[in-house]
Design a protein around this motif. Structure first.
Motif, PDB file in Angstrom:
ATOM      1  N   VAL A 360      -3.786   6.516   5.930  1.00  0.00           N
ATOM      2  CA  VAL A 360      -2.512   5.801   5.860  1.00  0.00           C
ATOM      3  C   VAL A 360      -2.088   5.483   7.282  1.00  0.00           C
ATOM      4  O   VAL A 360      -1.949   6.388   8.113  1.00  0.00           O
ATOM      5  N   VAL A 361      -1.925   4.193   7.591  1.00  0.00           N
ATOM      6  CA  VAL A 361      -1.494   3.756   8.919  1.00  0.00           C
ATOM      7  C   VAL A 361       0.014   3.572   8.887  1.00  0.00           C
ATOM      8  O   VAL A 361       0.550   2.878   8.013  1.00  0.00           O
ATOM      9  N   LEU A 362       0.705   4.182   9.849  1.00  0.00           N
ATOM     10  CA  LEU A 362       2.150   3.997  10.000  1.00  0.00           C
ATOM     11  C   LEU A 362       2.423   3.291  11.318  1.00  0.00           C
ATOM     12  O   LEU A 362       1.908   3.695  12.363  1.00  0.00           O
ATOM     13  N   THR A 363       3.247   2.234  11.263  1.00  0.00           N
ATOM     14  CA  THR A 363       3.613   1.469  12.446  1.00  0.00           C
ATOM     15  C   THR A 363       5.132   1.397  12.528  1.00  0.00           C
ATOM     16  O   THR A 363       5.797   1.003  11.562  1.00  0.00           O
ATOM     17  N   SER A 364       5.664   1.771  13.671  1.00  0.00           N
ATOM     18  CA  SER A 364       7.124   1.749  13.834  1.00  0.00           C
ATOM     19  C   SER A 364       7.628   0.314  13.872  1.00  0.00           C
ATOM     20  O   SER A 364       6.939  -0.601  14.344  1.00  0.00           O
ATOM     21  N   VAL A 432       6.421   0.791   8.892  1.00  0.00           N
ATOM     22  CA  VAL A 432       5.690   0.046   7.872  1.00  0.00           C
ATOM     23  C   VAL A 432       4.385   0.794   7.630  1.00  0.00           C
ATOM     24  O   VAL A 432       3.658   1.115   8.581  1.00  0.00           O
ATOM     25  N   ALA A 433       4.103   1.098   6.376  1.00  0.00           N
ATOM     26  CA  ALA A 433       2.859   1.782   6.021  1.00  0.00           C
ATOM     27  C   ALA A 433       1.833   0.753   5.561  1.00  0.00           C
ATOM     28  O   ALA A 433       2.173  -0.254   4.927  1.00  0.00           O
ATOM     29  N   SER A 434       0.571   0.987   5.892  1.00  0.00           N
ATOM     30  CA  SER A 434      -0.496   0.077   5.471  1.00  0.00           C
ATOM     31  C   SER A 434      -1.783   0.849   5.286  1.00  0.00           C
ATOM     32  O   SER A 434      -1.954   1.954   5.805  1.00  0.00           O
ATOM     33  N   LYS A 435      -2.684   0.246   4.511  1.00  0.00           N
ATOM     34  CA  LYS A 435      -4.010   0.824   4.346  1.00  0.00           C
ATOM     35  C   LYS A 435      -4.849   0.520   5.583  1.00  0.00           C
ATOM     36  O   LYS A 435      -4.485  -0.304   6.417  1.00  0.00           O
ATOM     37  N   TYR A 436      -5.973   1.199   5.665  1.00  0.00           N
ATOM     38  CA  TYR A 436      -6.827   1.049   6.841  1.00  0.00           C
ATOM     39  C   TYR A 436      -7.763  -0.150   6.664  1.00  0.00           C
ATOM     40  O   TYR A 436      -8.617  -0.172   5.776  1.00  0.00           O
ATOM     41  N   ARG A 437      -7.550  -1.195   7.468  1.00  0.00           N
ATOM     42  CA  ARG A 437      -8.410  -2.385   7.542  1.00  0.00           C
ATOM     43  C   ARG A 437      -8.690  -2.963   6.161  1.00  0.00           C
ATOM     44  O   ARG A 437      -7.749  -3.212   5.406  1.00  0.00           O
ATOM     45  N   HIS A 556      -1.000 -10.875  17.945  1.00  0.00           N
ATOM     46  CA  HIS A 556      -1.110 -11.836  16.852  1.00  0.00           C
ATOM     47  C   HIS A 556      -1.860 -11.267  15.660  1.00  0.00           C
ATOM     48  O   HIS A 556      -1.828 -11.860  14.576  1.00  0.00           O
ATOM     49  N   CYS A 557      -2.535 -10.119  15.844  1.00  0.00           N
ATOM     50  CA  CYS A 557      -3.175  -9.471  14.692  1.00  0.00           C
ATOM     51  C   CYS A 557      -2.147  -9.024  13.663  1.00  0.00           C
ATOM     52  O   CYS A 557      -2.514  -8.674  12.531  1.00  0.00           O
ATOM     53  N   ASP A 558      -0.864  -8.996  14.029  1.00  0.00           N
ATOM     54  CA  ASP A 558       0.184  -8.679  13.051  1.00  0.00           C
ATOM     55  C   ASP A 558       0.172  -9.645  11.876  1.00  0.00           C
ATOM     56  O   ASP A 558       0.630  -9.311  10.787  1.00  0.00           O
ATOM     57  N   GLY A 564      -6.551 -10.960   8.835  1.00  0.00           N
ATOM     58  CA  GLY A 564      -6.977  -9.749   8.158  1.00  0.00           C
ATOM     59  C   GLY A 564      -6.222  -8.530   8.674  1.00  0.00           C
ATOM     60  O   GLY A 564      -5.407  -8.613   9.598  1.00  0.00           O
ATOM     61  N   ASN A 565      -6.494  -7.404   8.064  1.00  0.00           N
ATOM     62  CA  ASN A 565      -5.765  -6.187   8.403  1.00  0.00           C
ATOM     63  C   ASN A 565      -6.448  -5.481   9.571  1.00  0.00           C
ATOM     64  O   ASN A 565      -7.344  -4.657   9.392  1.00  0.00           O
ATOM     65  N   ASN A 566      -6.023  -5.811  10.786  1.00  0.00           N
ATOM     66  CA  ASN A 566      -6.595  -5.213  11.991  1.00  0.00           C
ATOM     67  C   ASN A 566      -5.521  -4.543  12.836  1.00  0.00           C
ATOM     68  O   ASN A 566      -5.604  -4.502  14.054  1.00  0.00           O
ATOM     69  N   ILE A 567      -4.478  -4.020  12.173  1.00  0.00           N
ATOM     70  CA  ILE A 567      -3.304  -3.557  12.905  1.00  0.00           C
ATOM     71  C   ILE A 567      -3.315  -2.056  13.167  1.00  0.00           C
ATOM     72  O   ILE A 567      -2.349  -1.530  13.718  1.00  0.00           O
TER      73      ILE A 567
END
Length: 1016
Positions: A360-364, A432-437, A556-558, A564-567
């Motif tokens: 689980v990726v968390l980004t502030s 913001v939570a996201s899946k890995y890639r 810009h990967c946001d 794609g999901n590279n964040i």
């Protein structure tokens, strides 16, 4: 710049080899055999095979040996218990190797035979005339060695490409070229084969030219410099060229002037420090400088804070800190925020192949320095069976309680945790939570320690976070736009950490030597100089404190819908835009090559669109606001290049249009002063093959700033690549000479590698001196009000046509007509038919009237000049055709030369001249590049020059003068009015000293007589 540089391969022509018998059972192959252990090695060796090598698979494990064996010997090995397990070279392999070797040797011998034929004055019957052309021959020396660089181009070159798993393997098909070089007396000094310079960035590989660099000896060894070179092709064709000095042996140093101050760089500077440095200089010297704030702030040295839950490592004695790139040493915490031993959160590491589905990726939502770094998160170890998934927020601590089954085991997947965090009213305001890639998040999450979110930036707190202001320092006594402008800018690529030192050292020298050093004072009084120390200060700061970073810190990967999901934070060092691909001319968005528009992680990512980045817009603002800027230099590293446009081509290798040939010559002309300046510091010689248009010496860089400067703004856009490997180091203990590879992060001061001691300091010093050379070129341009002087000179006559070339006293574009019309800049330009080559001579038929003009880069244009060649028989009628007729009545011959006796010999012939022109001039020149102006006997050159004079038959003799070259022929006679059948006596004089060596045989020299007019 882009990491790929180019490929120089040894030339190998393709020939049909003589038939070779197929390999049979008695032919050996190189075969691998497996031995149970090293103890069996002696038993295998006892079989008597031709052993190659052995590799032990591990302690006490089996051993792999290789041996050359026939079919029978393979069976013998098997019978002894040794099984063959692989083939290194099959028995047919040597046949292919032999064919390749024979073909190469045959081509080399053919080229050598062509050289021998040329030396004997013969032409090979297989020759393809003018299919090989010598284009450059430059001798130079660096700090320890002397070199000769030779370039040539050949017709009939192609590449055959075969797909491979990693791309294409392209084989060269074409002639082999051999070169030899001679001193001023025609003595052969050496010979060698030329390699092939190809561009593998297109398919098939693109042939650029042949070249090689030959070491001539040591500096100061007293040996002569080469005077001429000869190139021969394996097809029999031969060409010659005069060698020239590339860089002065000991160019004067700008820093050696009495009282000159230099050496202002003492260390590398981060982005804030570099821009403060130029602001402080401008404040200290307000009479000759000012600081200009650029319109936009940078993206900023900052990132969102992040962590990856569910990916952990176990510290142990061997690896106490498994993730060493953390902002601070990892300490594990329990729910009471008490340090404990156990698992370490993998905040910014790339996970293994098993874990990604559970991450689980968390980004502030806030940048790290604005609050994101104060957040923590944890997947809490479960304490009960059949609990439900829940999320809570206590202060800045996000707690995730995973669901469990009846046994208390976790059942929540990463996807479910992501949804739960994003659905939580309070937590979703912070992160913001996201899946890995690209993973679906189907893996069950793992509980672990408290994980602090971090922006993973390691610069000390004294280095400001966030966007920053950029500044240019403008230096000049008169800064109102009336003076020619020069723009220096550094470090578009953040990881090229030594480049900003060049800009700052240049600025410091200019302001601190003004009024005391005459050269600096002249430059500051007569130029308008703009310097931006770091175009990419955020990337520069990141490269010093965090990791090597080419790009800026935009993210810009946001935009996951586009890229794609590279964040995740493991990708953080690959975000950003290559600022030197973000401009509008020849960009990836226009179909040019050398950048990416679709991969935000690419090292050459060009951004969302042209000028998407504020740093690029700031750079462009300087060029478009101050229209007096005519010269710019974009300073990169590494490799030791000095380059100019064009810098981009399409995938089909269709380049941006080459500038006019005269402008390219102007670039070369400026290069002389720049490269002399660079060499003046520590004898660094930038090589000829690293000087020229970007696409000719490096690669295609779509959307680069030098092309923007030239094609859009009319500015001569240069590029430095500092940090060459051409300087040499002699080990004081062994005497071994090695070349230093500086790279993009060289040590600034003392180094464990003595070859690189103080490398960063030296690069700032020598390329700042190169900038002085560029400013001198700009000053010469500013002061230039004189049109170029261009002459048409004649060469050999072949097939009823005469070769005519142009010579000029300065870089200029030459435009000509052959139909009697007045030439303009819209007329045909005299230029080469391929990159880096020399223009081919005009082949003019008798009675051709050649008219031309010349225009230098400043725009100074010469008057129309005219020459007429040959003659036309008159016919009955009322008009007089243009006639220039010269008839020679036999070849003159001297009486036999007597060795050991000082004497002056004379020979003569007569001629008749008819001219219908208003004036006419008779000249004589020696078109040969061997022993020019001297009689020769094979490779032997007469010591004294051949002299000549012409007079009207029956009048007293005149003074004799040396015969000139084709470029500077001897003027023999002048007529100020038309003449018919004018009788001439042409005499030659050869002086021989008592000690002049003479070789048995005939001394001779074909000469070119030219009858020309400026008033047809």
């Amino acid at each position: 710049m882009k990491p790929w540089i180019g490929v120089v391969a040894t030339a190998a022509a393709i020939f049909v080899a003589p038939a070779t018998a197929l390999a049979g059972p008695d032919d050996p192959a190189l075969v691998k055999f497996q031995l149970e252990s090293s103890a069996k090695y002696d038993d295998f060796e006892a079989l008597g095979f031709n052993m190659d090598h052995a590799v032990e698979d591990g302690e006490g494990a089996s051993v792999i040996v290789s041996a050359w064996v026939t079919d029978d010997q393979i069976q013998q090995a098997r019978a002894a218990g040794f099984e063959n397990v692989g083939v290194v070279h099959d028995k047919f392999n040597i046949d292919a190797v032999r064919r390749e070797m024979n073909a190469t040797v045959e081509a080399e011998e053919a080229a050598k035979e062509a050289l021998a034929d040329a030396a004997a004055g013969k032409q090979s019957r297989s020759a393809a005339p003018k299919s090989v052309r010598a284009q450059r021959a430059d001798f130079y020396e660096n700090n320890l060695s002397r070199y000769l660089s030779i370039e040539a181009n050949a017709d009939g070159v192609s590449f055959t490409c075969v797909p491979t798993p990693t791309g294409e393997n392209c084989t060269y098909n074409g002639p082999t070229l051999m070169a030899e070089w001679f001193d001023a007396n025609g003595n052969k000094m050496g010979q060698g084969q030329l390699g092939v310079y190809r561009d593998p960035d297109v398919s098939p590989d693109y042939y650029q030219y042949h070249y090689s660099i030959f070491r001539l000896g040591d500096v100061g060894d007293g040996k002569p410099d080469p005077a001429t070179i000869r190139i021969a092709s394996s097809n029999g064709d031969v060409d010659t060229l005069t060698a020239k000095e590339w860089i002065a042996k000991d160019p004067p140093s700008y820093t050696s002037a009495p009282g000159f101050r230099s050496g202002f760089m003492t260390r590398y500077l981060n982005g804030q420090e570099a821009h403060k440095r130029v602001r402080d200089l401008a404040a200290e010297f307000p009479n000759i400088s000012e600081a200009i704030k650029l319109p936009e702030q940078t993206r900023g040295y900052m990132r969102k804070a992040q962590t990856m839950l569910g990916y952990y490592a176990v510290p142990n004695e061997q690896n106490p800190n498994p993730f060493p790139d953390a902002t601070r040493p990892y300490v594990m915490f329990d729910e009471g925020n008490r340090p404990v031993a156990g698992l370490a959160p993998a905040t910014g590491q790339t996970p293994d192949l098993v874990t990604p589905e559970s991450i689980v990726v968390l980004t502030s939502r806030l940048y790290g320095h604005l609050g994101g770094n104060s957040l923590t998160a944890r997947i809490v170890p479960p304490t009960a069976a059949n609990q439900s998934l829940s999320v809570s927020l206590v202060g800045n601590a996000i707690r995730i309680n995973p669901a469990t089954d009846a046994s208390g085991a976790i059942t929540s997947t990463a996807a479910q945790v992501v949804d739960a965090v994003n659905a939580h009213a309070d937590a979703s305001q912070l992160v913001v939570a996201s899946k890995y890639r690209t993973f679906a998040g189907n893996g069950v999450v793992k509980a672990g320690p408290v994980s602090p979110l971090s922006d993973l930036l390691r610069a000390p707190a004294s280095v400001p976070r966030g966007p920053m202001d950029q500044y240019a320092i403008r230096i000049g006594k008169q800064r109102d736009g009336s003076k020619v402008g020069v723009f220096f800018y550094c470090q578009e690529h953040g990881n090229e950490i030594a480049t900003s030192g060049v800009c700052i050292e240049t600025a410091e020298r200019l302001v601190r030597n003004y009024g005391t050093d005459p050269k600096t004072t002249e430059l500051v009084d007569n130029l308008d100089i703009f310097i931006v120390p770091q175009i990419n200060p955020d990337g520069a700061t990141h490269s010093l404190y965090d990791s090597n970073r080419r790009k800026n810190l935009s993210h810009h990967c946001d935009d996951t819908s586009k890229f794609g999901n590279n964040i995740d934070p493991a990708n953080r060092n690959s975000w950003g835009v290559d600022l030197n691909r973000n401009f509008s001319i020849g960009s990836i968005f226009d179909g040019f090559q050398g950048a990416s528009a679709t991969n935000c992680l690419s090292g050459n990512f060009a951004g969302l669109n042209e000028f998407s980045e504020p740093e690029a817009r700031n750079e462009s603002w300087v060029q478009t606001t101050f229209r007096n800027i005519k010269f710019a230099n974009n300073i990169h590293s590494s490799g030791g290049y000095f380059m100019w446009p064009p810098g981009a081509y399409t995938p089909q290798r269709e380049p941006l249009p080459y500038p006019p040939y005269g402008t390219l010559n102007f670039f070369d002309q400026a290069a002389k002063q720049v490269l002399d300046g660079i060499k003046s510091h520590r004898k660094l010689a930038v090589r000829p093959q690293k000087t020229g248009p970007v696409i000719d010496v490096l690669y295609s860089a779509a959307g680069n700033s030098a092309d923007e400067a030239y094609y859009k703004n009319g500015i001569i856009g240069y590029d430095f690549e500092i940090g060459d490997s051409n300087n040499e180091y002699k080990n004081p203990a062994t005497g071994e000479i090695v070349q230093c590879s500086a790279g993009q992060q060289p040590p600034f001061g003392d180094s464990t590698n003595d070859c690189l001691d103080n490398e960063g300091f030296h690069e700032s010093m020598e390329f700042a001196s190169g900038n002085y050379g560029l400013m001198q070129s700009a000053l010469d341009y500013a002061n230039d009000v004189t049109p170029p002087v261009v002459e048409a000179v004649t060469g050999s006559i072949d097939g009823g046509k005469i070769d005519v070339r142009f010579t000029s006293n300065e870089a200029s574009s030459i435009y000509y007509t052959l139909d009697g019309s007045t030439p303009t800049t819209a007329s045909t330009e005299w230029k080469p038919n391929r990159a880096r080559a020399l223009p081919l001579p005009l082949q003019l038929a008798p009675n051709t009237v050649l008219k031309w003009i010349a225009v230098d880069f400043k725009g100074n244009a010469s008057a129309v000049k005219t020459k007429a060649f040959g003659f036309t028989e008159g016919t009955v009628g009322g008009s007089v055709p243009a006639t220039l007729s010269l008839t020679l009545n036999g070849a003159p011959s001297f009486s036999p030369f007597i060795p050991g006796v000082a004497n002056t010999y004379t020979a003569s012939t007569t001629a008749s001249v008819t001219s219908t022109a208003g004036n006419a001039t008779l000249t004589v020149g020696d078109p040969s590049s061997v022993g020019t102006g001297h009689l020769v006997n094979g490779s032997y050159v007469m010591a004294q020059p051949l002299k000549a004079q012409a007079r009207m038959t029956g009048t007293a003799p005149h003074q004799f003068y040396p015969v000139g070259s084709s470029a500077a022929p001897l003027n023999m006679f002048y007529w100020s009015a038309p003449v018919t059948g004018f009788p001439l006596t042409i005499e030659f004089q050869q002086t021989i000293g008592a000690n002049d060596p003479l070789r048995t045989g005939t001394y001779a020299k074909p000469l070119t007589f030219t009858l020309s007019t400026t008033q047809p």
